[in-house]
Design an enzyme around this catalytic site. Structure first.
Site, mmCIF file in Angstrom:
data_model
loop_
_atom_site.group_PDB
_atom_site.id
_atom_site.type_symbol
_atom_site.label_atom_id
_atom_site.label_comp_id
_atom_site.label_asym_id
_atom_site.label_seq_id
_atom_site.Cartn_x
_atom_site.Cartn_y
_atom_site.Cartn_z
ATOM 1 N N LYS A 116 10.036 7.920 2.179
ATOM 2 C CA LYS A 116 11.428 6.955 2.533
ATOM 3 C C LYS A 116 12.128 7.880 3.338
ATOM 4 C CE LYS A 116 11.396 6.657 -1.675
ATOM 5 N NZ LYS A 116 10.987 6.573 -3.192
ATOM 6 N N LYS B 74 3.475 12.583 6.417
ATOM 7 C CA LYS B 74 3.055 11.764 5.029
ATOM 8 C C LYS B 74 4.141 10.422 4.879
ATOM 9 C CE LYS B 74 5.076 13.411 1.034
ATOM 10 N NZ LYS B 74 5.028 13.789 -0.287
ATOM 11 N N LYS C 107 14.974 21.261 -0.058
ATOM 12 C CA LYS C 107 16.102 20.540 -0.467
ATOM 13 C C LYS C 107 17.508 20.845 -0.263
ATOM 14 C CE LYS C 107 14.275 16.887 -3.412
ATOM 15 N NZ LYS C 107 14.226 16.153 -4.724
#
Ligand code: AMP
Ligand code: TRP
Length: 337
Positions: free
Chosen positions: A201, A198, A111
């Site tokens: 969003k 995968k 992240k």
């Protein structure tokens, strides 16, 4: 014997898609008949990355309504920021966690790389680094026995156990329960637009199918699903076709329909158009009751919000009890104002 405690949380970062549903949320619903369950929509976690103020509040309620619509009982649901003791315990647990453990977390590394993408001037917040400690607080504050999560969360779960152990050792008693991850068998749903990644969003709209999409959109997305990338040597199914079969099975098409289509595939007589049609119609049948329920909830939003505020307040009592005990144990003051 009292029921075992289950706790899990989900971030309000946008619509619930098929991957979230089959990978996590469906288990939330099923576990309710066996355990005492608490499920949090964790908005304190969602502010660790750059975000939009209005969208956060909308997404928090929208996720709550979506969870209610698929069958999570409102009394099991809470919003994290309505139980501020999570943050208070998070602070305390910070003092039982080495910084080096946090800088090592895979999710933190991933992240923090993505924070700086897109050229906008920004920074990696201390909250992002500290996120797993808040997660430990979410779990330990309710003395959860089991935590249903995806495999991607195993590092965070391990850290929660380590923090609990260090705390217990410090106070000289087994105060916190050692939480165990509950990895339930869950299908790995891929993006229909790019089956090599995968369903998620973050990749953009065409990469996920929302639980609350209108039927025409679902038909369109499944119709345009990619079926011919990767190996397609007649022996190994291409990832796109495999993904359609995974979705079909998850959407619980009768085993006969699934088996017949699989036989057709093996015999080389399967027309992908037929497979797509069956997948889309099964998905629509599965999702229709959820969509109707959500419409009902939205028609009386005020009532739904009141129910969740009430359940958060009841769940908060348990969190407050833990905080009082923890403060007593470690020498902080405890005054009931
Ligand atoms: P996220 O907020 O996207 O990280 O996902 C929330 C939960 O849904 C996590 O527990 C994930 O393990 C699960 N999940 C997300 N995407 C998928 C997927 N494509 N297939 C299966 N599970 C998923
Ligand atoms: N970190 C989890 C995720 O990214 C969300 C989460 C926050 C969580 N607190 C938790 C999951 C406590 C389980 C238990 O999906």
């Amino acid at each position: 014997m009292p029921l075992k405690q289950v706790l899990s949380c989900i971030q309000p970062t946008g619509e619930v898609h098929l991957g979230n549903y089959f990978g996590a949320v469906k288990n939330y619903v099923d576990l309710q008949s066996k355990y005492e369950c608490k499920y949090g929509v964790v908005d304190y976690h969602a502010i660790t990355m750059p975000y939009d103020i209005k969208k956060l509040r909308y997404n928090t309620w929208d996720l709550i309504f979506s969870l209610m619509a698929v069958g999570v009982q409102p009394e099991n649901l809470f919003v994290q920021s309505l139980v501020p003791e999570h943050a208070e315990l998070g602070w305390i647990l910070n003092c039982f966690c080495a910084v080096g453990r946090l800088t090592n977390m895979t999710q933190y590394k991933d992240k923090s790389l993505s924070v700086n993408q897109g050229g906008k001037e920004t920074y990696i917040s201390a909250g992002l680094l500290d996120y797993p400690v808040l997660q430990a607080a979410d779990i330990l504050i309710y003395k959860a026995d089991f935590v249903p999560v995806g495999k991607d969360q195993s590092q965070h779960l391990e850290l929660s156990r380590e923090i609990a152990q260090r705390f217990n050792h410090f106070v000289g008693q087994t105060y916190f329960v050692m939480p165990e991850a509950l990895y339930t068998e869950s299908p790995n749903i891929r993006s229909t637009a790019d089956p090599l990644r995968k369903m998620s969003k973050s990749a953009g709209e065409k990469h996920y199918i929302s639980l609350f999409s209108e039927p025409p959109r679902i038909r369109k997305q499944i119709k345009s699903a990619v079926t011919d990338v990767g190996t397609n040597d007649g022996e190994h199914m291409s990832p796109g076709v495999a993904n359609l079969f995974v979705i079909l099975k998850a959407a619980s098409a009768t085993s006969e329909i699934y088996k017949n289509l699989l036989d057709d595939y093996k015999n080389g007589t399967l027309r992908y158009g037929d497979l797509k049609h069956v997948v889309a119609e099964n998905l629509i049948d599965l999702l229709l009751p959820f969509q109707e329920k959500k419409k009902e909830i939205l028609a009386d939003k005020k009532r739904a919000k009141e129910r969740i505020k009430a359940s958060s307040s009841i769940i908060r009592k348990k969190a407050q009890e833990t905080i009082r005990e923890v403060k007593d144990l470690i020498g902080l003051l405890n005054v009931r104002f």
